[in-house]
Write a protein that holds these residues in place. Structure first.
Motif, PDB file in Angstrom:
ATOM      1  N   VAL A 137       0.864  -1.177   0.000  1.00  0.00           N
ATOM      2  CA  VAL A 137       0.000   0.000   0.000  1.00  0.00           C
ATOM      3  C   VAL A 137       0.903   1.230   0.000  1.00  0.00           C
ATOM      4  CG1 VAL A 137      -1.794   1.281   1.227  1.00  0.00           C
ATOM      5  CG2 VAL A 137      -1.790  -1.233   1.276  1.00  0.00           C
ATOM      6  N   GLY A 138       0.815   2.036  -1.055  1.00  0.00           N
ATOM      7  CA  GLY A 138       1.677   3.205  -1.170  1.00  0.00           C
ATOM      8  C   GLY A 138       0.887   4.492  -1.300  1.00  0.00           C
ATOM      9  N   HIS A 139       1.300   5.497  -0.539  1.00  0.00           N
ATOM     10  CA  HIS A 139       0.610   6.792  -0.539  1.00  0.00           C
ATOM     11  C   HIS A 139       1.496   7.871  -1.159  1.00  0.00           C
ATOM     12  CE1 HIS A 139      -0.647  10.591   1.809  1.00  0.00           C
ATOM     13  NE2 HIS A 139      -1.556  10.398   0.865  1.00  0.00           N
ATOM     14  N   SER A 140       0.910   8.715  -1.992  1.00  0.00           N
ATOM     15  CA  SER A 140       1.525   9.932  -2.478  1.00  0.00           C
ATOM     16  C   SER A 140       2.860   9.664  -3.167  1.00  0.00           C
ATOM     17  CB  SER A 140       1.682  10.923  -1.313  1.00  0.00           C
ATOM     18  OG  SER A 140       2.003  12.217  -1.764  1.00  0.00           O
ATOM     19  N   TRP A 141       3.961  10.226  -2.653  1.00  0.00           N
ATOM     20  CA  TRP A 141       5.292  10.063  -3.265  1.00  0.00           C
ATOM     21  C   TRP A 141       5.644   8.600  -3.446  1.00  0.00           C
ATOM     22  CZ3 TRP A 141       9.807   7.617  -2.149  1.00  0.00           C
ATOM     23  CH2 TRP A 141      10.957   8.024  -2.826  1.00  0.00           C
ATOM     24  N   SER A 142       5.159   7.735  -2.575  1.00  0.00           N
ATOM     25  CA  SER A 142       5.537   6.318  -2.610  1.00  0.00           C
ATOM     26  C   SER A 142       4.868   5.538  -3.734  1.00  0.00           C
ATOM     27  CB  SER A 142       5.229   5.643  -1.266  1.00  0.00           C
ATOM     28  OG  SER A 142       6.180   6.031  -0.295  1.00  0.00           O
ATOM     29  N   GLY A 143       4.070   6.206  -4.573  1.00  0.00           N
ATOM     30  CA  GLY A 143       3.472   5.505  -5.705  1.00  0.00           C
ATOM     31  C   GLY A 143       4.522   4.862  -6.590  1.00  0.00           C
ATOM     32  N   THR A 144       5.524   5.614  -6.984  1.00  0.00           N
ATOM     33  CA  THR A 144       6.590   5.066  -7.824  1.00  0.00           C
ATOM     34  C   THR A 144       7.413   4.023  -7.085  1.00  0.00           C
ATOM     35  OG1 THR A 144       6.771   6.978  -9.290  1.00  0.00           O
ATOM     36  CG2 THR A 144       8.738   5.653  -9.029  1.00  0.00           C
ATOM     37  N   MET A 145       7.645   4.228  -5.797  1.00  0.00           N
ATOM     38  CA  MET A 145       8.383   3.237  -5.006  1.00  0.00           C
ATOM     39  C   MET A 145       7.612   1.915  -4.950  1.00  0.00           C
ATOM     40  SD  MET A 145       9.553   3.504  -1.022  1.00  0.00           S
ATOM     41  CE  MET A 145      10.213   2.086  -0.138  1.00  0.00           C
ATOM     42  N   THR A 146       6.306   1.998  -4.761  1.00  0.00           N
ATOM     43  CA  THR A 146       5.455   0.805  -4.718  1.00  0.00           C
ATOM     44  C   THR A 146       5.511   0.047  -6.035  1.00  0.00           C
ATOM     45  OG1 THR A 146       3.970   1.893  -3.142  1.00  0.00           O
ATOM     46  CG2 THR A 146       3.097  -0.011  -4.336  1.00  0.00           C
ATOM     47  N   LEU A 147       5.364   0.772  -7.138  1.00  0.00           N
ATOM     48  CA  LEU A 147       5.392   0.126  -8.450  1.00  0.00           C
ATOM     49  C   LEU A 147       6.788  -0.386  -8.792  1.00  0.00           C
ATOM     50  CD1 LEU A 147       3.044   2.555 -10.389  1.00  0.00           C
ATOM     51  CD2 LEU A 147       2.498   0.296  -9.450  1.00  0.00           C
ATOM     52  N   SER A 148       7.820   0.286  -8.291  1.00  0.00           N
ATOM     53  CA  SER A 148       9.179  -0.217  -8.483  1.00  0.00           C
ATOM     54  C   SER A 148       9.351  -1.576  -7.824  1.00  0.00           C
ATOM     55  CB  SER A 148      10.194   0.772  -7.889  1.00  0.00           C
ATOM     56  OG  SER A 148      11.506   0.217  -7.892  1.00  0.00           O
ATOM     57  N   TYR A 149       8.779  -1.721  -6.638  1.00  0.00           N
ATOM     58  CA  TYR A 149       8.841  -3.010  -5.936  1.00  0.00           C
ATOM     59  C   TYR A 149       8.126  -4.080  -6.756  1.00  0.00           C
ATOM     60  CZ  TYR A 149       9.188  -6.022  -1.806  1.00  0.00           C
ATOM     61  OH  TYR A 149       9.513  -7.036  -0.929  1.00  0.00           O
ATOM     62  N   ALA A 150       6.964  -3.752  -7.290  1.00  0.00           N
ATOM     63  CA  ALA A 150       6.200  -4.723  -8.092  1.00  0.00           C
ATOM     64  C   ALA A 150       6.927  -5.099  -9.372  1.00  0.00           C
ATOM     65  CB  ALA A 150       4.821  -4.151  -8.410  1.00  0.00           C
ATOM     66  N   VAL A 157       4.709 -10.115  -4.740  1.00  0.00           N
ATOM     67  CA  VAL A 157       3.654  -9.131  -4.472  1.00  0.00           C
ATOM     68  C   VAL A 157       2.298  -9.737  -4.814  1.00  0.00           C
ATOM     69  CG1 VAL A 157       2.771  -6.836  -5.004  1.00  0.00           C
ATOM     70  CG2 VAL A 157       5.245  -7.242  -4.985  1.00  0.00           C
ATOM     71  N   ALA A 158       1.418  -9.820  -3.805  1.00  0.00           N
ATOM     72  CA  ALA A 158       0.084 -10.394  -4.014  1.00  0.00           C
ATOM     73  C   ALA A 158      -0.916  -9.365  -4.514  1.00  0.00           C
ATOM     74  CB  ALA A 158      -0.417 -11.011  -2.703  1.00  0.00           C
ATOM     75  N   GLY A 159      -0.650  -8.082  -4.269  1.00  0.00           N
ATOM     76  CA  GLY A 159      -1.555  -7.034  -4.692  1.00  0.00           C
ATOM     77  C   GLY A 159      -0.991  -5.673  -4.342  1.00  0.00           C
ATOM     78  N   VAL A 160      -1.506  -4.648  -5.011  1.00  0.00           N
ATOM     79  CA  VAL A 160      -1.030  -3.281  -4.817  1.00  0.00           C
ATOM     80  C   VAL A 160      -2.228  -2.364  -4.615  1.00  0.00           C
ATOM     81  CG1 VAL A 160       0.059  -1.316  -5.964  1.00  0.00           C
ATOM     82  CG2 VAL A 160       1.083  -3.581  -6.161  1.00  0.00           C
ATOM     83  N   VAL A 161      -2.130  -1.497  -3.613  1.00  0.00           N
ATOM     84  CA  VAL A 161      -3.131  -0.448  -3.398  1.00  0.00           C
ATOM     85  C   VAL A 161      -2.399   0.889  -3.418  1.00  0.00           C
ATOM     86  CG1 VAL A 161      -4.876   0.522  -1.867  1.00  0.00           C
ATOM     87  CG2 VAL A 161      -4.608  -1.962  -2.021  1.00  0.00           C
ATOM     88  N   LEU A 162      -2.849   1.794  -4.258  1.00  0.00           N
ATOM     89  CA  LEU A 162      -2.221   3.105  -4.390  1.00  0.00           C
ATOM     90  C   LEU A 162      -3.193   4.177  -3.929  1.00  0.00           C
ATOM     91  CD1 LEU A 162      -0.680   2.343  -7.856  1.00  0.00           C
ATOM     92  CD2 LEU A 162       0.626   2.735  -5.764  1.00  0.00           C
ATOM     93  N   LEU A 163      -2.703   5.099  -3.089  1.00  0.00           N
ATOM     94  CA  LEU A 163      -3.551   6.102  -2.450  1.00  0.00           C
ATOM     95  C   LEU A 163      -3.069   7.508  -2.814  1.00  0.00           C
ATOM     96  CD1 LEU A 163      -3.337   4.456   1.086  1.00  0.00           C
ATOM     97  CD2 LEU A 163      -5.214   4.148  -0.546  1.00  0.00           C
ATOM     98  N   GLY A 164      -3.845   8.216  -3.613  1.00  0.00           N
ATOM     99  CA  GLY A 164      -3.432   9.558  -4.011  1.00  0.00           C
ATOM    100  C   GLY A 164      -2.003   9.563  -4.497  1.00  0.00           C
ATOM    101  N   ALA A 165      -1.637   8.552  -5.267  1.00  0.00           N
ATOM    102  CA  ALA A 165      -0.233   8.283  -5.553  1.00  0.00           C
ATOM    103  C   ALA A 165       0.274   9.019  -6.783  1.00  0.00           C
ATOM    104  CB  ALA A 165      -0.018   6.778  -5.722  1.00  0.00           C
ATOM    105  N   ILE A 304      -5.350  10.404   2.552  1.00  0.00           N
ATOM    106  CA  ILE A 304      -6.279   9.295   2.769  1.00  0.00           C
ATOM    107  C   ILE A 304      -5.892   8.417   3.961  1.00  0.00           C
ATOM    108  CG2 ILE A 304      -7.372   7.286   1.679  1.00  0.00           C
ATOM    109  CD1 ILE A 304      -6.891   8.691  -1.026  1.00  0.00           C
ATOM    110  N   PRO A 305      -4.628   8.019   4.125  1.00  0.00           N
ATOM    111  CA  PRO A 305      -4.304   7.136   5.264  1.00  0.00           C
ATOM    112  C   PRO A 305      -4.628   7.758   6.617  1.00  0.00           C
ATOM    113  CG  PRO A 305      -2.501   7.171   3.681  1.00  0.00           C
ATOM    114  CD  PRO A 305      -3.455   8.258   3.275  1.00  0.00           C
ATOM    115  N   GLN A 306      -4.369   9.070   6.744  1.00  0.00           N
ATOM    116  CA  GLN A 306      -4.564   9.721   8.036  1.00  0.00           C
ATOM    117  C   GLN A 306      -6.028   9.994   8.344  1.00  0.00           C
ATOM    118  OE1 GLN A 306      -2.625  10.690   5.536  1.00  0.00           O
ATOM    119  NE2 GLN A 306      -0.539  11.079   6.242  1.00  0.00           N
ATOM    120  N   LEU A 307      -6.819  10.323   7.323  1.00  0.00           N
ATOM    121  CA  LEU A 307      -8.203  10.756   7.548  1.00  0.00           C
ATOM    122  C   LEU A 307      -9.255   9.703   7.228  1.00  0.00           C
ATOM    123  CD1 LEU A 307      -8.044  14.381   6.070  1.00  0.00           C
ATOM    124  CD2 LEU A 307      -7.875  13.692   8.475  1.00  0.00           C
TER     125      LEU A 307
END
Length: 323
Positions: A137-150, A157-165, A304-307
């Motif tokens: 699960v990657g938020h904001s700046w971490s969108g590219t980091m999350t997809l880099s991992y995938a 990786v079983a699944g990816v959730v991107l939040l305002g990424a 999104i994660p905080q609120l």
């Protein structure tokens, strides 16, 4: 030497001494303020050493591992409410302070990018003994980091959730860099600014403005500005943040052509009122990922994660439908 020259020399010496006194006073004041802030918000998780780097992380629950990656302001603790929900739902929730944030160290003598951070995260999970495929699960700046991992570890990786990424250079708020990041990362000058001005009223006003703009149009949670000022406005963390801002465009430009190769189920969530143009990025990614679902959530913004922790967990649960 004439009397006039002697007077000018004395005046110059007095001015230099005054400047030195001001500099030393600000440096000591900032140092003490940083220590106070860390005392007010001490580490609450655990530490692990990976490749000689100490990383701070949070871990709750047992079951299918979910790894949460925070954005560019604070730390892995941004997911504390989401982690509680996930643990109660039967997941093993793990959230790291990214390198240089919270209480995690930042590698020295090398360029730190979303790709290198994904590699470090992978090695940290292996060190922790997490050997089942993870949900990322990657938020904001971490969108590219999350997809880099995938991209790097598709079978893990079983699944990816991107939040305002953010995933693309085009449309990224600092697509061409920004003045603050460039100034702060200048050797000597940047360190001087970071070690003397962050804990002044100027730094406090900047922290308040940054947080409120990031949460807009929603309200900032109680205490978040104070924690951001205490931890996010330490010299090391703000420098890490500005380095990340500058590293993002060239990394996403390099990595984005590979997104279409990701076959992992993905849920892309973005707030209808996101102030940073992330809806366009989300729509673009949804067109490239063959196994993805886009959710534009009405009446919410970027944080999104905080609120909206339940929205995050609902996104995780949605992955089960896609498998």
């Amino acid at each position: 030497m004439t009397i006039r020259m002697q007077r000018r020399l004395k005046m110059l010496i007095v001015i230099l001494c005054c400047l030195l006194f001001i500099f030393v006073s600000l440096y000591v004041y900032n140092l003490l303020a940083v220590k106070k802030g860390e005392g007010d918000f001490p580490p609450e998780g655990n530490f692990i050493n990976v490749e000689g780097i100490n990383l701070h992380y949070y871990s709750k629950g047992k079951g299918q591992p979910i790894v949460f990656l925070h954005g560019g302001i604070l730390s892995g603790n941004d997911y504390k409410d989401v982690m509680n929900l996930a643990a109660n739902r039967g997941y093993h929730a793990i959230s790291f302070d990214r390198p240089g944030y919270g209480y995690s160290e930042r590698p020295e003598g090398m360029e730190v990018t979303p790709i290198t951070q994904a590699t470090l995260l992978h090695n940290a999970l292996k060190t922790l003994g997490v050997d089942r495929p993870i949900i990322l699960v990657g938020h904001s700046w971490s969108g590219t980091m999350t997809l880099s991992y995938a991209v790097q570890y598709p079978n893990e990786v079983a699944g990816v959730v991107l939040l305002g990424a953010a995933m693309y250079k085009e449309g990224y708020p600092a697509e061409n860099g920004d003045a603050l990041s460039k100034i702060i990362t200048i050797p000597v000058l940047g360190d001087t600014i970071l070690n003397t001005l962050l804990k002044t009223p100027l730094g406090k006003a900047m922290a308040k403005s940054m947080v409120e703009e990031t949460f807009a149009p929603e309200m900032t949670p109680a205490g978040y500005i104070e924690e951001t000022y205490a931890l996010g406005f330490r010299p090391g963390q703000l420098k890490a943040n500005r380095e990340d801002v500058l590293a993002f465009p060239k990394t996403s430009e390099k990595l984005s052509p590979q997104y279409k190769n990701i076959k992992t189920p993905a849920v892309i969530i973005v707030g209808q009122k996101d102030p940073f143009g992330m809806i366009d990025q989300a729509r673009r990614l949804q067109q490239e990922l063959v196994n993805s679902k886009l959710q534009i959530i009405p009446e919410i913004g970027h944080m999104i994660p905080q609120l909206h922790p339940q929205v995050v967990l609902d996104g995780v649960e949605e992955l089960k439908v896609q498998r």
